[in-house]
Design a protein around this motif. Structure first.
Motif, PDB file in Angstrom:
ATOM      1  N   ASN A 169       0.975  -1.270   0.067  1.00  0.00           N
ATOM      2  CA  ASN A 169      -0.139   0.131   0.176  1.00  0.00           C
ATOM      3  C   ASN A 169       0.983   1.064   0.242  1.00  0.00           C
ATOM      4  O   ASN A 169       2.081   0.758  -0.944  1.00  0.00           O
ATOM      5  N   ALA A 171       2.490   3.158   2.916  1.00  0.00           N
ATOM      6  CA  ALA A 171       3.679   3.012   3.133  1.00  0.00           C
ATOM      7  C   ALA A 171       3.746   1.751   4.151  1.00  0.00           C
ATOM      8  O   ALA A 171       3.612   2.181   5.678  1.00  0.00           O
ATOM      9  N   ILE A 173       5.160  -0.628   6.670  1.00  0.00           N
ATOM     10  CA  ILE A 173       6.536  -1.102   7.186  1.00  0.00           C
ATOM     11  C   ILE A 173       7.046  -2.137   6.932  1.00  0.00           C
ATOM     12  O   ILE A 173       7.455  -3.085   5.965  1.00  0.00           O
ATOM     13  N   ASP A 195      -3.589  -5.249  14.379  1.00  0.00           N
ATOM     14  CA  ASP A 195      -3.412  -5.004  13.870  1.00  0.00           C
ATOM     15  C   ASP A 195      -4.107  -3.565  13.391  1.00  0.00           C
ATOM     16  O   ASP A 195      -4.307  -4.388  12.154  1.00  0.00           O
ATOM     17  N   PRO A 196      -4.392  -2.976  13.844  1.00  0.00           N
ATOM     18  CA  PRO A 196      -6.019  -2.212  13.299  1.00  0.00           C
ATOM     19  C   PRO A 196      -5.512  -1.744  12.254  1.00  0.00           C
ATOM     20  O   PRO A 196      -6.800  -0.739  12.066  1.00  0.00           O
ATOM     21  N   SER A 200      -1.005  -3.227   4.086  1.00  0.00           N
ATOM     22  CA  SER A 200      -0.466  -4.355   2.975  1.00  0.00           C
ATOM     23  C   SER A 200      -0.094  -5.780   4.418  1.00  0.00           C
ATOM     24  O   SER A 200      -0.325  -6.400   3.163  1.00  0.00           O
ATOM     25  N   GLY A 201      -0.608  -5.519   5.749  1.00  0.00           N
ATOM     26  CA  GLY A 201      -0.234  -6.940   6.476  1.00  0.00           C
ATOM     27  C   GLY A 201       1.046  -7.250   6.745  1.00  0.00           C
ATOM     28  O   GLY A 201       1.519  -8.067   7.437  1.00  0.00           O
ATOM     29  N   PHE A 203       2.574  -6.589   9.626  1.00  0.00           N
ATOM     30  CA  PHE A 203       2.876  -6.594  11.094  1.00  0.00           C
ATOM     31  C   PHE A 203       1.859  -8.108  10.964  1.00  0.00           C
ATOM     32  O   PHE A 203       2.691  -9.497  11.623  1.00  0.00           O
ATOM     33  N   ASP A 258      -8.084  -2.296   8.840  1.00  0.00           N
ATOM     34  CA  ASP A 258      -8.266  -0.949   7.909  1.00  0.00           C
ATOM     35  C   ASP A 258      -9.708  -0.602   7.995  1.00  0.00           C
ATOM     36  O   ASP A 258     -10.326  -1.010   7.655  1.00  0.00           O
ATOM     37  N   LEU A 259      -9.154   1.068   7.416  1.00  0.00           N
ATOM     38  CA  LEU A 259     -10.164   1.770   7.094  1.00  0.00           C
ATOM     39  C   LEU A 259     -10.495   1.509   5.332  1.00  0.00           C
ATOM     40  O   LEU A 259     -11.995   1.442   5.993  1.00  0.00           O
ATOM     41  N   TYR A 260      -9.526   1.021   5.210  1.00  0.00           N
ATOM     42  CA  TYR A 260      -9.744   1.281   3.835  1.00  0.00           C
ATOM     43  C   TYR A 260     -10.393  -0.365   3.278  1.00  0.00           C
ATOM     44  O   TYR A 260      -9.141  -1.119   3.676  1.00  0.00           O
ATOM     45  N   ASN A 286     -12.926   0.913  11.407  1.00  0.00           N
ATOM     46  CA  ASN A 286     -12.565   1.470  12.238  1.00  0.00           C
ATOM     47  C   ASN A 286     -12.362   1.723  12.801  1.00  0.00           C
ATOM     48  O   ASN A 286     -12.549   1.030  13.867  1.00  0.00           O
ATOM     49  N   LEU A 303       1.072   3.476  12.694  1.00  0.00           N
ATOM     50  CA  LEU A 303      -0.041   5.285  12.424  1.00  0.00           C
ATOM     51  C   LEU A 303       0.712   5.785  10.954  1.00  0.00           C
ATOM     52  O   LEU A 303       1.328   6.102  10.420  1.00  0.00           O
ATOM     53  N   PRO A 304      -1.233   5.815  10.322  1.00  0.00           N
ATOM     54  CA  PRO A 304      -0.761   6.716   9.514  1.00  0.00           C
ATOM     55  C   PRO A 304      -0.654   8.307   9.774  1.00  0.00           C
ATOM     56  O   PRO A 304      -0.544   8.929  10.620  1.00  0.00           O
ATOM     57  N   ARG A 308      -2.386  10.245   2.440  1.00  0.00           N
ATOM     58  CA  ARG A 308      -3.425  10.196   1.302  1.00  0.00           C
ATOM     59  C   ARG A 308      -4.443  11.004   0.494  1.00  0.00           C
ATOM     60  O   ARG A 308      -4.190  12.394   1.604  1.00  0.00           O
ATOM     61  N   GLU A 311      -6.285  13.048   3.602  1.00  0.00           N
ATOM     62  CA  GLU A 311      -5.985  12.264   4.934  1.00  0.00           C
ATOM     63  C   GLU A 311      -5.446  13.064   6.046  1.00  0.00           C
ATOM     64  O   GLU A 311      -6.465  12.482   7.660  1.00  0.00           O
TER      65      GLU A 311
HETATM   66  C1  LIG Z   1       1.092   4.052   7.025  1.00  0.00           C
HETATM   67  S1  LIG Z   1       0.296   2.956   6.864  1.00  0.00           S
HETATM   68  C2  LIG Z   1       0.286   1.406   7.551  1.00  0.00           C
HETATM   69  C3  LIG Z   1       1.002   0.598   6.900  1.00  0.00           C
HETATM   70  C4  LIG Z   1       1.227  -1.096   7.299  1.00  0.00           C
HETATM   71  N1  LIG Z   1       1.725  -1.193   8.680  1.00  0.00           N
HETATM   72  C5  LIG Z   1       1.711  -1.963   6.279  1.00  0.00           C
HETATM   73  O1  LIG Z   1       3.223  -2.408   6.860  1.00  0.00           O
HETATM   74  O2  LIG Z   1       1.178  -1.816   5.219  1.00  0.00           O
HETATM   75  C6  LIG Z   1      -1.590   2.930   7.864  1.00  0.00           C
HETATM   76  C7  LIG Z   1      -2.730   2.755   7.093  1.00  0.00           C
HETATM   77  O3  LIG Z   1      -4.101   3.177   8.590  1.00  0.00           O
HETATM   78  C8  LIG Z   1      -5.524   3.060   7.848  1.00  0.00           C
HETATM   79  N2  LIG Z   1      -5.741   4.042   8.507  1.00  0.00           N
HETATM   80  C9  LIG Z   1      -6.084   5.591   8.786  1.00  0.00           C
HETATM   81  N3  LIG Z   1      -7.422   6.136   8.868  1.00  0.00           N
HETATM   82  C10 LIG Z   1      -7.263   4.590   9.873  1.00  0.00           C
HETATM   83  C11 LIG Z   1      -8.281   4.153  10.753  1.00  0.00           C
HETATM   84  N4  LIG Z   1      -9.105   5.680  11.419  1.00  0.00           N
HETATM   85  N5  LIG Z   1      -9.171   3.241  11.312  1.00  0.00           N
HETATM   86  C12 LIG Z   1      -8.364   2.381  10.532  1.00  0.00           C
HETATM   87  N6  LIG Z   1      -7.232   2.442   9.766  1.00  0.00           N
HETATM   88  C13 LIG Z   1      -7.010   3.114   9.248  1.00  0.00           C
HETATM   89  C14 LIG Z   1      -4.643   3.505   6.615  1.00  0.00           C
HETATM   90  O4  LIG Z   1      -5.645   2.872   5.227  1.00  0.00           O
HETATM   91  C15 LIG Z   1      -2.914   2.481   5.954  1.00  0.00           C
HETATM   92  O5  LIG Z   1      -3.423   1.652   5.350  1.00  0.00           O
END
Ligand SMILES: C[S@@+](CC[C@H](N)C(=O)[O-])C[C@H]1O[C@@H](n2cnc3c(N)ncnc32)[C@H](O)[C@@H]1O
Length: 381
Positions: A169, A171, A173, A195-196, A200-201, A203, A258-260, A286, A303-304, A308, A311
């Protein structure tokens, strides 16, 4: 005994040191950004196959001091490169220099490349070609003050590339940073993990592989397979042993949301491709609205920070509410939230019980620990 150096994300050196120690490495010594150790080639293969924390395993082929650039050429030219790899292998030289008075790092890179090529030409009339994109052999030059260290990279592609995950996705990690965070969090198979903000999963995949004893390097190739001293039968034995020790795929106490929807699709595809989809429960949600899947457990999230469109505004709404949401629904859990953004911390209205500095490449980040109890988590004044 051969000398090696394993670079890793800064902040994870001690964990890597204890892993290498447990593998039987000798003279194990953590320094900033990695761990020096020595051992035999079995250890080198195992460290490549098994380490979730190391970024590479480098073989130190020379350590010396120098005064002028010509000393570097001489030191490199003296080495029997042709005994280590075939002239048909492509090469790439990279140089890192700190606290030294050399005028140009690029010039050192050229000098080292020339010295290697000249040595080959003198030996067999041919020289290896350079491939800066996907070389067979990476030669790393490390200069600190007047000290020169030369390494042959036994890993090839960085070890955080586990060889399977194809989809990312915005960003993701790095896998070894995610694995390090799970270690700092004290997560062990059997402890519920969520992992809320799973993106891309990363963790989820790391945790499922740990739980099923799947070695991180089992699906990939390594540069040491192209070294002339490569012991194919030893390597095959190690891989066979690793495969035999894997546990069958099964449902695990690992949860991702994940939210999306597109992030969920990416996570699901990655889990599918790693064969781990049945291990993890996925749900689009969410973070402010999800409920804890168990009475207690460990939450990890990267954390995001507003990559986006639009965002940023959403996050300014999200973070001040996150503390309350966690206190309401996750008491009994410990959350480990990873961020490079100090502004997020201020917005959070929740005081961390611990802050661990960790580097994502050159970026200084923090892993924040929150022991969640219902009610206030602010320190008493
Ligand atoms: C920095 S990325 C995490 C990347 C992940 N650790 C990976 O390795 O792919 C942050 C994620 O938080 C999600 N996000 C943003 N706001 C959110 C919310 N309110 N509830 C749940 N997920 C949210 C975004 O869609 C994004 O996928």
């Amino acid at each position: 005994m051969t000398d090696f150096f394993a670079p890793c994300p800064r902040g994870l050196e001690k964990i890597l040191e204890s892993d290498l120690d447990a593998m039987g490495a000798k003279d194990v010594k953590a320094t900033e950004g990695g761990v020096a150790f020595s051992g035999d080639w079995t250890l080198c293969y195992r460290a490549n196959l098994e380490s979730r924390i190391a970024s590479r395993i480098l073989w130190r082929v020379k350590e010396t001091t120098f005064r002028a650039e010509q000393d570097i050429y001489k030191a490199v030219h003296e080495l029997s490169w042709h005994r280590w790899f075939d002239v048909s292998s492509t090469i790439k030289v990279s140089t890192t220099a700190i606290r030294c008075e050399l005028k140009s790092v690029d010039f050192v890179t050229l000098l080292v490349k020339d010295a290697v090529c000249d040595r080959f030409r003198e030996h067999c009339g041919e020289r290896p070609s350079v491939d800066t994109f996907a070389p067979d052999m990476r030669i790393n030059v490390f200069i600190e003050e007047d000290r020169l260290m030369l390494y042959l990279d036994t890993s090839g592609e960085a070890l955080f590339k586990r060889g399977i995950r194809l989809h990312t996705n915005i960003a993701p990690i790095r896998e070894n940073l995610a694995a390090g965070i799970l270690r700092i969090a004290g997560w062990k198979p059997g402890i519920p993990l969520l992992d809320p903000m799973c993106g891309s999963g990363t963790f989820l995949i790391e945790a499922a592989q740990i739980a099923l004893n799947i070695m991180p390097g089992i699906s990939r190739r390594f540069a040491f397979e192209k070294l002339l001293n490569f012991n194919q039968s030893l390597w095959q034995k190690l891989k066979d042993g690793a495969i035999a020790a894997q546990l069958p795929v099964q449902a695990l106490d690992i949860y991702g949301s994940d939210l999306y929807g597109d992030a969920m699709k990416t996570a699901s595809r990655n889990l599918q491709e790693t064969g781990l989809l049945d291990c993890v429960s996925l749900k689009q949600a969410n973070i402010l609205e999800i409920s804890a899947p168990r009475d207690s457990g460990i939450m990890v999230a990267n954390l995001p920070y507003g990559e986006r469109m639009g965002e940023l505004e959403e996050l300014e709404e999200l973070y001040p509410r996150l503390g309350d949401a966690l206190k309401k629904k996750f008491s009994g859990w410990t959350a480990y939230l990873f961020t490079a953004d100090k502004a997020i911390l201020k917005m959070m209205r929740l005081s961390p019980s611990k802050r661990t500095p960790l580097f994502n490449g050159a970026i200084e980040c923090r892993l924040l620990e929150y022991r969640i109890v219902s009610g206030s988590n602010r320190p008493s004044k």
